[in-house]
Design a protein around this motif. Structure first.
Motif, short mmCIF file in Angstrom:
data_model
loop_
_atom_site.label_atom_id
_atom_site.label_comp_id
_atom_site.label_asym_id
_atom_site.label_seq_id
_atom_site.Cartn_x
_atom_site.Cartn_y
_atom_site.Cartn_z
N ILE A 208 0.82 -1.22 0.00
CA ILE A 208 0.00 0.00 0.00
C ILE A 208 0.85 1.27 0.00
CG2 ILE A 208 -0.22 -0.12 2.50
CD1 ILE A 208 -3.03 1.01 2.22
N CYS B 142 6.62 0.73 6.22
CA CYS B 142 5.64 -0.36 6.27
C CYS B 142 4.60 -0.07 7.34
CB CYS B 142 6.34 -1.67 6.59
SG CYS B 142 5.21 -3.04 6.88
N ILE B 143 3.32 -0.19 6.98
CA ILE B 143 2.28 0.06 7.98
C ILE B 143 1.79 -1.25 8.61
CG2 ILE B 143 1.55 2.15 6.79
CD1 ILE B 143 -1.04 0.66 6.04
N GLY B 144 2.17 -2.35 8.00
CA GLY B 144 1.77 -3.64 8.58
C GLY B 144 0.41 -4.13 8.13
N CYS B 145 0.02 -3.81 6.89
CA CYS B 145 -1.30 -4.25 6.43
C CYS B 145 -1.29 -5.72 6.06
CB CYS B 145 -1.77 -3.42 5.24
SG CYS B 145 -0.89 -3.76 3.70
N ARG B 146 -0.12 -6.27 5.74
CA ARG B 146 0.07 -7.70 5.46
C ARG B 146 -0.57 -8.15 4.16
NH1 ARG B 146 -1.68 -7.22 10.65
NH2 ARG B 146 -3.62 -8.34 10.29
N TYR B 147 -0.86 -7.20 3.27
CA TYR B 147 -1.40 -7.60 1.97
C TYR B 147 -0.34 -8.34 1.16
CZ TYR B 147 -4.14 -7.15 -2.38
OH TYR B 147 -4.85 -7.39 -3.53
#
Lengths: 298, 642
Positions: free
Chosen positions: A83, A102-107
């Motif tokens: 993202i 990195c925001i950590g959305c794990r997409y």
């Protein structure tokens, strides 16, 4: 030395499963020791402490050892998915990760067809964890990737993708009865920078074995996504058009009604009825019932 | 159910959810979720985002009907739908904030642009649409606060916001489907289709109609008012058309792509598919076709419930449940995940009810109705209930108690990781085992050789069979012979020595791993003791003994080589090769030493055999040659561990 496409070729027939690559990787990247965390099915799975691991594959009379780590796809799904652009495909080939954005959305973990990215669930501030092909080390220090350097049997070698492909083909041709005539990573999802050759079929993970398609991953979503600006404009035009047409029709009807009602009285073109209806339409409640009644009359 | 009871429950759920959220902020997401690397998206993403966004689709659906198409029949529900949208999208925002690993970075997509990412597009659409919804709803707030001029200004440009909202919704409702085009190998073929974006979009319209009807019916029932049946019935008809279209496209797509056989396969996924289809579309369409049912709020309540559950199931399936057969990993949300989801939704519901009460969202619910439902019950004078409930602040008092109670209950019930942070799973080590080993003294060399299993006959010299304890001391599946007595005596003996390894009832007790003390067992170790060298060369005046060049920097590289004084760095009889041709004071670690002690002979043996037979011999250098033959441990167990 600059590379066009840093790659790794692993010859499964040569791997003795000594885990030296795992230890070298751990040391190079400062990874913690293996711990039996809840989310690990097996302590030797890919994890925060193992950016590369050696998977034991049933190979009939004797088991084989298969290195598993990020494949550094030529057209990586994770890079397309990210993202904020924390994952990047470098011009030299490796897919690298910028933990600062990195925001950590794990997409990326969802999108990766090989189930490679791991998440440091154990950390308060968790990050995505995966092999970076020792990008900095190779680029700045001119060394081999730590795992390749550590391999005692030269089962895993490093070089340009084209050279490794021709080396792989040479080995397949030299001993055709020994090897399965396939280079894993040559064409899957558009090709990967990590190649495997083997004397048994490689069924490494449940998901990975399902990857048969050669279409690159990114085009699957972008094919739809790149229409979105057009869809936005079209939708706006259609909705605006409908609004304008209906609004105008109601206004004219209201004018007619006003004229008929006034019948030669005070002529007020574009009189109150239309405005009230428009107001009511905009505001929703405001003077809702009145507006609707009036338009019903008109 | 009375409005007070409902609100008390909502406050309770909100309090419990809030508690878990605070714990999640303190200890990170891993402490409260049951997610794994193989199932990285769970309830918060699948339920809290992918399923909640179409529920909020009521906002753009009704905005289009009322403001653009001028379908005045639906005006009574318009403001309610906008508010419902606002609450859903706020919940999505809140849920997403705590779902992502680093919650304060939720705003990063604002300046880190990545136009190829579907998620990037969705996040921008949702952010902008949240603004649009706020503007659309702000009219009611501004009117209430008597800011008429601002309200009128917004009203004039209202249609711009409405159309922007519709366009943004079209984009992100469909893009939620696009998200899963990226998972062709993960998602079951009954769900994975190129049509996902379109299916997601049309179901969001149908679902929008059903959710606002459901919410209107429930809210009116709570306040004992008559729901606007005319509008609800009309929405039911539109929903029926949209869901019928959805059914046609969905089945058409499945049949056209030759996946029809999966529809009748006997598998878990097929059963799941049919349940989803029945609840989400088949049952609602069949029932909504009857006008009598559409006009009955009770029937509509059940039809809408079925649709909402069904379409949500569809989203949850696409986002995770229908990937289980591919990833072969079943994830069940932890109760902490459920409570956060319900907590956030309860918070949103409370705000919704507040707005219903004070901002005139539904015309049927006016101050007269409110007085009616909030009239205190007749209570006996002097009774404790009277004292507690007749106070003007009685309601606030009850809700506060519910909230505090919820915090307490949540704290009591959360798993220990949520309170104390994550710990590795406790001691998965296999128990110790006793093995019989043979030991024989090799003549001429002061060395004892162990053999596992014991040799049948003594080869040379004395041989004895002794019992030895083997433990999986590092919990890595590699058993080592462990001499307990020596460990006790080396630590001074007595009770105090026990606790060094066995911690004696400390919290989260785990036995110390071997490597806690033998920290060098996996590492190469520096065996050079500088202090001892200084001592032996008479302190400072001895520097020059080793650092021979006074001008050079006094570091190891410029010093004299060890072997110039120590002629043999290699102790008598050692099996471990130490390269003595180069300057080194680094000794191999325990594990490498052990490996090298064995593997050298294996290699020699292999070469010898190959030479004798004239063809490549069996590979004797495989790890499994040694490791799997450990007695008492089945071969399968070894394989499982490796």
């Amino acid at each position: 030395m600059t590379y066009r496409n840093m790659s790794i070729l692993t010859d499964v027939t040569k791997c003795i499963g000594c885990d030296k690559c795992v230890e070298a990787c751990r040391e190079q990247n400062g990874l913690p020791p293996d711990k039996p965390w809840r989310w690990l099915r097996n302590i030797t799975d890919l994890s925060t402490s193992r950016w590369t691991t050696v998977v034991r594959v049933d190979g009939g009379e004797r088991d084989r050892f298969v290195r598993r780590h990020c494949k550094h796809c030529l057209e990586p799904a994770c890079v397309e998915a990210c993202i904020v652009g924390a994952l990047q495909k470098t011009p030299e080939g490796p897919v690298i990760y910028d933990r600062d954005i990195c925001i950590g959305c794990r997409y990326c973990m969802i999108a990766c067809p090989f189930e490679i990215p791991r998440y440091s669930w154990e950390d308060r501030v968790p990050y995505v964890q995966k092999c970076n092909l020792c990008y900095e080390r190779v680029k700045n220090e001119g060394k081999l990737p730590a795992c390749v350097e550590a391999c005692p049997t030269e089962a895993t070698i490093f070089g340009e993708r084209e050279e490794l492909l021709s080396e792989a083909r040479r080995r397949l041709a030299a001993e055709p009865q020994k090897y399965v005539q396939r280079i894993w990573g040559e064409r899957e999802v558009g090709g990967t920078s990590v190649l495997h050759i083997s004397d048994v079929e490689l069924e490494i993970s449940d998901l990975e074995s399902a990857v048969r398609d050669e279409r690159p991953m990114p085009e699957r979503t972008f094919k739809v996504l790149h229409h979105m600006p057009a869809v936005f404009v079209e939708m706006a035009v259609v909705m605006g058009g409908i609004y304008w047409v209906i609004e105008r029709r109601e206004k004219l009807a209201a004018e007619k009604a006003a004229q008929a009602g006034a019948d030669g009285g005070v002529a007020s073109p574009g009189g109150g009825g239309g405005d009230a209806a428009a107001d009511a339409a905009d505001s929703g409640t405001g003077n809702g019932p009145e507006g609707s009644e009036r338009t019903k009359q008109s | 159910m009375s409005i007070r009871a409902v609100k008390t429950i909502l406050w309770f759920l909100f309090g419990a959810g809030l508690t878990v959220i605070v714990l999640r902020i303190i200890h990170g997401p891993g402490s409260v979720v049951a997610l794994t690397d193989l199932m990285p998206w769970g309830l918060w993403k699948g339920g809290g985002v992918v399923a909640l966004v179409p529920i909020g689709g009521a906002g753009f659906t009704l905005a289009a009907f009322v403001s653009v198409f001028h379908w005045k029949r639906y005006r009574p529900l318009y403001l309610g739908a906008v508010l419902l949208g606002l609450m859903c999208y706020s919940s999505v925002g809140a849920g997403l904030t705590f779902d992502i690993g680093i919650w304060w970075r939720i705003v990063f997509p604002i300046w880190n642009w990545q136009f190829h990412s579907t998620l990037f597009e969705i996040s921008w659409c949702i952010m902008l649409y949240l603004c649009v919804l706020t503007v659309e709803f702000s009219h009611a707030v501004l009117e209430k606060l008597q800011f008429h001029r601002v309200a009128r200004l917004l009203e004039r440009f209202g249609i711009v916001f409405v159309i922007a909202g519709i366009c943004l919704s079209t984009l992100h409702q469909s893009s939620l489907g696009t998200l899963f085009l990226a998972t062709p190998f993960r998602l079951h073929p009954l769900w994975h289709t190129e049509l996902l974006p379109f299916l997601f979009f049309i179901t969001s319209i149908g679902l929008g109609c059903l959710t606002i009807s459901w919410v209107a019916i429930v809210t009116h029932r709570l306040y004992r008012a008559e729901p606007p049946t005319n509008a609800i019935s009309g929405l039911g008809r539109i929903a029926a058309y949209m869901l019928a279209l959805y059914l046609a496209v969905r089945f058409g797509g499945i049949l056209a792509s030759g996946k029809g056989g999966l529809l009748i396969a006997s598998s878990w996924d097929t059963a799941n598919f049919w349940v989803e289809i029945l609840l989400s579309a088949a049952i609602p369409v069949a029932l909504l076709a009857r006008e009598r049912l559409r006009n009955s709020p009770a029937a509509m309540f059940w039809i809408c419930s079925s649709g909402i559950v069904g379409v949500s199931l569809n989203r949850v399936n696409v986002a995770g449940l229908a990937t289980v057969s591919a990833t072969n990993y079943l994830y069940l949300p932890a109760w902490t995940e459920w409570i956060v989801t319900f907590g956030i939704l309860s918070g949103a519901a409370l705000v919704f009810l507040f707005c219903v009460e004070y901002l005139g969202v539904f015309e049927g619910i006016d101050s007269r109705r409110l007085d009616e439902v909030y009239t205190p019950r007749r209570l006996e004078h002097g009774d404790w209930r009277t004292i507690f409930f007749q106070n003007p602040q009685a309601d606030a008092r009850v809700y506060s108690v519910a909230l505090v109670l919820a915090v307490g209950v949540a704290l009591l019930l959360v798993p220990r990781e949520a309170v104390f942070g994550l710990q590795p799973e406790p001691t998965p080590a296999h128990g110790p085992r006793i093995v019989e080993i043979g030991n024989s003294e090799v003549p001429g060399v002061s060395r004892v050789e162990f053999s596992i299993p014991p040799l049948e006959e003594a080869v040379d010299g004395d041989s004895a069979r002794i019992l030895a304890l083997m433990i999986d001391g590092n919990r890595d599946g590699d058993y080592v012979i462990f001499d307990h007595e020596t460990h006790v005596s080396k630590q001074g003996g007595g009770d105090d020595s026990c606790v060094l390894c066995h911690h004696m009832q400390k919290p989260y007790e785990e036995v110390s791993e071997c490597s806690d003390c033998h920290s060098d067992m996996y590492l190469a170790v520096d065996i050079f003791d500088h202090d001892s060298h200084v001592e032996h060369t008479n302190g400072n005046e001895g520097c020059i003994e080793c650092h021979t060049d006074p001008a050079a920097e006094k570091v190891r590289e410029t010093a004299k080589e060890c072997r110039e004084c120590h002629e043999s760095m290699r102790p008598e009889g050692t099996l471990v090769e130490i390269p003595d041709e180069e300057q080194t004071t680094i000794a191999v670690g325990y594990m490498d030493a052990m490996h090298e002690a064995c593997i050298g002979c294996h290699e020699e043996e292999m070469e010898a055999r190959a030479e004798a037979d004239g063809e490549p011999a069996e590979d004797l250098t495989l790890c499994t040659n040694c490791h799997r033959d450990l007695p008492g441990l089945e071969d399968e167990e070894w394989k499982a561990r490796l």
